[in-house]
Design a protein around this motif. Structure first.
Motif, PDB file in Angstrom:
ATOM      1  N   PHE A 147       0.859  -1.172   0.000  1.00 21.50           N
ATOM      2  CA  PHE A 147       0.000   0.000   0.000  1.00 21.50           C
ATOM      3  C   PHE A 147       0.898   1.226   0.000  1.00 21.50           C
ATOM      4  CE2 PHE A 147      -4.050  -1.969   0.652  1.00 21.50           C
ATOM      5  CZ  PHE A 147      -4.972  -0.973   0.356  1.00 21.50           C
ATOM      6  N   VAL A 148       0.543   2.224  -0.793  1.00 20.72           N
ATOM      7  CA  VAL A 148       1.314   3.462  -0.876  1.00 20.72           C
ATOM      8  C   VAL A 148       0.426   4.620  -0.456  1.00 20.72           C
ATOM      9  CG1 VAL A 148       2.714   4.954  -2.331  1.00 20.72           C
ATOM     10  CG2 VAL A 148       2.643   2.493  -2.799  1.00 20.72           C
ATOM     11  N   LEU A 149       0.753   5.234   0.678  1.00 20.69           N
ATOM     12  CA  LEU A 149       0.086   6.454   1.129  1.00 20.69           C
ATOM     13  C   LEU A 149       0.953   7.626   0.700  1.00 20.69           C
ATOM     14  CD1 LEU A 149      -0.560   4.053   3.234  1.00 20.69           C
ATOM     15  CD2 LEU A 149      -1.340   5.865   4.746  1.00 20.69           C
ATOM     16  N   LEU A 150       0.338   8.704   0.226  1.00 24.96           N
ATOM     17  CA  LEU A 150       1.123   9.827  -0.289  1.00 24.96           C
ATOM     18  C   LEU A 150       0.367  11.136  -0.142  1.00 24.96           C
ATOM     19  CD1 LEU A 150      -0.545  10.028  -3.149  1.00 24.96           C
ATOM     20  CD2 LEU A 150       1.081   8.302  -3.881  1.00 24.96           C
ATOM     21  N   THR A 151       1.082  12.238  -0.364  1.00 24.25           N
ATOM     22  CA  THR A 151       0.448  13.556  -0.381  1.00 24.25           C
ATOM     23  C   THR A 151       0.382  14.060  -1.820  1.00 24.25           C
ATOM     24  OG1 THR A 151       2.565  14.670   0.043  1.00 24.25           O
ATOM     25  CG2 THR A 151       1.197  14.112   1.954  1.00 24.25           C
ATOM     26  N   ASP A 152      -0.417  15.102  -2.042  1.00 23.08           N
ATOM     27  CA  ASP A 152      -0.669  15.515  -3.424  1.00 23.08           C
ATOM     28  C   ASP A 152       0.554  16.103  -4.118  1.00 23.08           C
ATOM     29  OD1 ASP A 152      -0.592  17.906  -2.062  1.00 23.08           O
ATOM     30  OD2 ASP A 152      -2.602  18.555  -2.614  1.00 23.08           O
ATOM     31  N   GLY A 153       1.584  16.520  -3.354  1.00 24.72           N
ATOM     32  CA  GLY A 153       2.812  16.987  -3.976  1.00 24.72           C
ATOM     33  C   GLY A 153       3.528  15.916  -4.766  1.00 24.72           C
ATOM     34  N   VAL A 154       3.193  14.640  -4.498  1.00 24.41           N
ATOM     35  CA  VAL A 154       3.800  13.521  -5.230  1.00 24.41           C
ATOM     36  C   VAL A 154       3.138  13.319  -6.587  1.00 24.41           C
ATOM     37  CG1 VAL A 154       4.291  11.026  -5.152  1.00 24.41           C
ATOM     38  CG2 VAL A 154       4.370  12.378  -3.049  1.00 24.41           C
ATOM     39  N   VAL A 155       1.858  13.661  -6.697  1.00 25.61           N
ATOM     40  CA  VAL A 155       1.095  13.278  -7.884  1.00 25.61           C
ATOM     41  C   VAL A 155       0.448  14.437  -8.619  1.00 25.61           C
ATOM     42  CG1 VAL A 155       0.614  10.951  -7.061  1.00 25.61           C
ATOM     43  CG2 VAL A 155      -0.931  12.814  -6.419  1.00 25.61           C
ATOM     44  N   GLU A 156       0.600  15.656  -8.128  1.00 24.50           N
ATOM     45  CA  GLU A 156      -0.078  16.781  -8.777  1.00 24.50           C
ATOM     46  C   GLU A 156       0.825  18.005  -8.797  1.00 24.50           C
ATOM     47  OE1 GLU A 156      -4.415  19.010  -8.554  1.00 24.50           O
ATOM     48  OE2 GLU A 156      -3.563  18.142  -6.727  1.00 24.50           O
TER      49      GLU A 156
ATOM     50  N   ASP B 158      -4.773  12.694 -11.633  1.00 30.13           N
ATOM     51  CA  ASP B 158      -5.072  11.352 -12.145  1.00 30.13           C
ATOM     52  C   ASP B 158      -3.869  10.752 -12.865  1.00 30.13           C
ATOM     53  OD1 ASP B 158      -7.620  11.463 -11.134  1.00 30.13           O
ATOM     54  OD2 ASP B 158      -8.563  12.074 -13.023  1.00 30.13           O
ATOM     55  N   GLN B 159      -3.156  11.582 -13.617  1.00 32.42           N
ATOM     56  CA  GLN B 159      -1.942  11.104 -14.289  1.00 32.42           C
ATOM     57  C   GLN B 159      -0.876  10.727 -13.261  1.00 32.42           C
ATOM     58  OE1 GLN B 159      -1.670  14.842 -16.670  1.00 32.42           O
ATOM     59  NE2 GLN B 159      -1.311  13.461 -18.394  1.00 32.42           N
ATOM     60  N   GLY B 160      -0.745  11.547 -12.224  1.00 35.15           N
ATOM     61  CA  GLY B 160       0.237  11.259 -11.193  1.00 35.15           C
ATOM     62  C   GLY B 160      -0.070   9.975 -10.451  1.00 35.15           C
ATOM     63  N   LEU B 161      -1.340   9.751 -10.146  1.00 34.33           N
ATOM     64  CA  LEU B 161      -1.725   8.504  -9.477  1.00 34.33           C
ATOM     65  C   LEU B 161      -1.473   7.296 -10.380  1.00 34.33           C
ATOM     66  CD1 LEU B 161      -5.017   9.622  -7.695  1.00 34.33           C
ATOM     67  CD2 LEU B 161      -2.927   8.806  -6.573  1.00 34.33           C
ATOM     68  N   ASP B 162      -1.760   7.438 -11.676  1.00 39.66           N
ATOM     69  CA  ASP B 162      -1.481   6.339 -12.612  1.00 39.66           C
ATOM     70  C   ASP B 162       0.007   5.997 -12.626  1.00 39.66           C
ATOM     71  OD1 ASP B 162      -4.121   6.121 -13.328  1.00 39.66           O
ATOM     72  OD2 ASP B 162      -3.934   7.306 -15.163  1.00 39.66           O
ATOM     73  N   GLN B 163       0.836   7.022 -12.523  1.00 35.91           N
ATOM     74  CA  GLN B 163       2.281   6.805 -12.486  1.00 35.91           C
ATOM     75  C   GLN B 163       2.672   5.992 -11.251  1.00 35.91           C
ATOM     76  OE1 GLN B 163       5.364  10.060 -13.328  1.00 35.91           O
ATOM     77  NE2 GLN B 163       5.294  10.090 -11.095  1.00 35.91           N
ATOM     78  N   VAL B 164       2.086   6.308 -10.103  1.00 38.71           N
ATOM     79  CA  VAL B 164       2.381   5.568  -8.872  1.00 38.71           C
ATOM     80  C   VAL B 164       1.831   4.144  -8.952  1.00 38.71           C
ATOM     81  CG1 VAL B 164       2.088   5.509  -6.362  1.00 38.71           C
ATOM     82  CG2 VAL B 164       2.447   7.692  -7.522  1.00 38.71           C
ATOM     83  N   VAL B 165       0.656   3.992  -9.561  1.00 35.37           N
ATOM     84  CA  VAL B 165       0.081   2.646  -9.738  1.00 35.37           C
ATOM     85  C   VAL B 165       1.041   1.765 -10.531  1.00 35.37           C
ATOM     86  CG1 VAL B 165      -1.742   1.338 -10.904  1.00 35.37           C
ATOM     87  CG2 VAL B 165      -2.334   3.328  -9.508  1.00 35.37           C
ATOM     88  N   ARG B 166       1.613   2.310 -11.597  1.00 38.41           N
ATOM     89  CA  ARG B 166       2.556   1.531 -12.406  1.00 38.41           C
ATOM     90  C   ARG B 166       3.795   1.161 -11.598  1.00 38.41           C
ATOM     91  NH1 ARG B 166       0.791   5.265 -16.358  1.00 38.41           N
ATOM     92  NH2 ARG B 166       2.585   6.629 -16.006  1.00 38.41           N
ATOM     93  N   LEU B 167       4.336   2.113 -10.845  1.00 35.86           N
ATOM     94  CA  LEU B 167       5.514   1.831 -10.021  1.00 35.86           C
ATOM     95  C   LEU B 167       5.220   0.764  -8.983  1.00 35.86           C
ATOM     96  CD1 LEU B 167       6.895   5.438  -9.367  1.00 35.86           C
ATOM     97  CD2 LEU B 167       8.058   3.616 -10.640  1.00 35.86           C
ATOM     98  N   ALA B 168       4.076   0.897  -8.304  1.00 34.16           N
ATOM     99  CA  ALA B 168       3.718  -0.073  -7.267  1.00 34.16           C
ATOM    100  C   ALA B 168       3.490  -1.454  -7.865  1.00 34.16           C
ATOM    101  CB  ALA B 168       2.469   0.394  -6.523  1.00 34.16           C
ATOM    102  N   GLY B 169       2.852  -1.505  -9.046  1.00 34.90           N
ATOM    103  CA  GLY B 169       2.604  -2.783  -9.695  1.00 34.90           C
ATOM    104  C   GLY B 169       3.892  -3.506 -10.059  1.00 34.90           C
ATOM    105  N   VAL B 170       4.833  -2.772 -10.633  1.00 34.52           N
ATOM    106  CA  VAL B 170       6.135  -3.357 -10.980  1.00 34.52           C
ATOM    107  C   VAL B 170       6.867  -3.806  -9.727  1.00 34.52           C
ATOM    108  CG1 VAL B 170       8.413  -2.857 -11.937  1.00 34.52           C
ATOM    109  CG2 VAL B 170       6.366  -2.065 -13.136  1.00 34.52           C
ATOM    110  N   ALA B 171       6.832  -2.976  -8.685  1.00 38.07           N
ATOM    111  CA  ALA B 171       7.545  -3.291  -7.445  1.00 38.07           C
ATOM    112  C   ALA B 171       6.999  -4.556  -6.793  1.00 38.07           C
ATOM    113  CB  ALA B 171       7.451  -2.118  -6.479  1.00 38.07           C
ATOM    114  N   ALA B 172       5.667  -4.698  -6.756  1.00 40.98           N
ATOM    115  CA  ALA B 172       5.064  -5.861  -6.112  1.00 40.98           C
ATOM    116  C   ALA B 172       5.391  -7.146  -6.862  1.00 40.98           C
ATOM    117  CB  ALA B 172       3.551  -5.672  -6.007  1.00 40.98           C
ATOM    118  N   VAL B 173       5.302  -7.107  -8.177  1.00 44.49           N
ATOM    119  CA  VAL B 173       5.601  -8.305  -8.984  1.00 44.49           C
ATOM    120  C   VAL B 173       7.077  -8.672  -8.889  1.00 44.49           C
ATOM    121  CG1 VAL B 173       5.695  -9.219 -11.333  1.00 44.49           C
ATOM    122  CG2 VAL B 173       3.686  -7.932 -10.569  1.00 44.49           C
TER     123      VAL B 173
END
Length: 284
Positions: free
Chosen positions: A206-215, A222-237
């Motif tokens: 699980f990744v908790l973050l503030t809006d400075g990371v994604v906006e 929404d683009q910033g969150l998609d970027q984190v989703v991709r990073l988290a997905g790669v990291a978990a696999v």
């Protein structure tokens, strides 16, 4: 016929220039001192250590914004609660000055103190909201609070106007947490905050973050969150550890034009949880 300036006119001009330069230097030093004070205040209020629990890994990263006096009140926290569960919070105070940084400390301490009265995330945010209103300040804060049960891997989450979390599983699934949020803290009395339950199983994050990371100026949220989703997905696999994922997420803040504070808190799980689940499962 040419007219010459009296010699003392040049001396007076140089003296004025010297005075203006000196004032500008003093002003710059004052500005720098204020920024350094705000950053020191922020860092002094953030936890020095994370609680430890076999099988669970917590990692944090924090990058303060230092554009002029643009120093805000983002925070993260993790602490052991009286019932043995772990409280996790992350949030962002409105404003970018020393007052915001000081208010951040009040919110964080308030959450910790009230967690000894109730550890239920929704009730805890409601009580904190009323506490902040009683202080009579014009500031407000967004926040996510999670309660982690180390025995079951269950995460219970409540959100107060904050950017949603991101999750990923070792099986290749990932996404943005689809939960209902209440209003920010410190805006209106008597608010309620819905609670959503998740379950972490082996390899889940699980990744908790503030809006400075994604906006920011270069990227919408929404683009910033998609970027984190991709990073988290790669990291978990890939089985990447929580610390490496947190570092990768905070580096991504540079792509959004990072003019705000940026804070990241990652929760990773590397042992089999009891009961069914797929790394990060929403429970009704």
């Amino acid at each position: 016929m040419s007219r010459k300036r009296p010699p003392h006119d040049g001396d007076e001009l140089l003296a004025r220039l010297g005075s203006l330069t000196s004032r500008a230097r003093e002003h710059a030093e004052l500005q720098r001192s204020r920024v350094e004070l705000a950053i020191a205040l922020q860092r002094g209020m953030l936890p020095a250590e994370m609680p430890t629990e076999p099988g669970f890994h917590l990692a944090v990263r924090y990058a303060p914004a230092c554009h002029g006096l643009n120093v805000g009140g983002d925070w993260y926290d993790a602490f052991r609660m009286p019932d043995g569960r772990i409280g996790l919070s992350i949030g962002d105070v409105q404003g970018h000055n020393i007052e915001a940084a000081a208010f951040m400390g009040q919110v964080r301490v308030g959450l910790r103190a009230l967690a000894s009265v109730t550890s239920e995330p929704g009730e805890l945010l409601a009580r904190t909201n009323d506490l902040l209103l009683s202080l009579g300040t014009d500031l407000f804060a967004t926040c996510t609070f999670m309660r982690l049960d180390p025995c079951t891997g269950v995460l219970e989450s409540a959100r107060a106007g904050h950017v949603p979390c991101v999750w990923a599983t070792a099986e290749g699934k990932s996404g943005v947490a689809d939960d209902e949020a209440g209003p920010p803290l410190g805006v209106q009395a008597g608010m309620t905050y819905p609670v959503t339950r998740y379950r972490l199983t082996t390899g889940g994050v699980f990744v908790l973050l503030t809006d400075g990371v994604v906006e920011g100026p270069s990227m919408e949220v929404d683009q910033g969150l998609d970027q984190v989703v991709r990073l988290a997905g790669v990291a978990a696999v890939a089985g990447m550890d929580a610390s490496a994922l947190a570092a990768a997420v905070i580096r991504g803040a540079d792509l959004v034009g990072h003019e705000d504070d940026a804070a990241v808190l990652v929760v990773g799980y590397d042992k089999a949880a009891e009961g069914p689940g797929e790394g990060a499962e929403v429970q009704p």
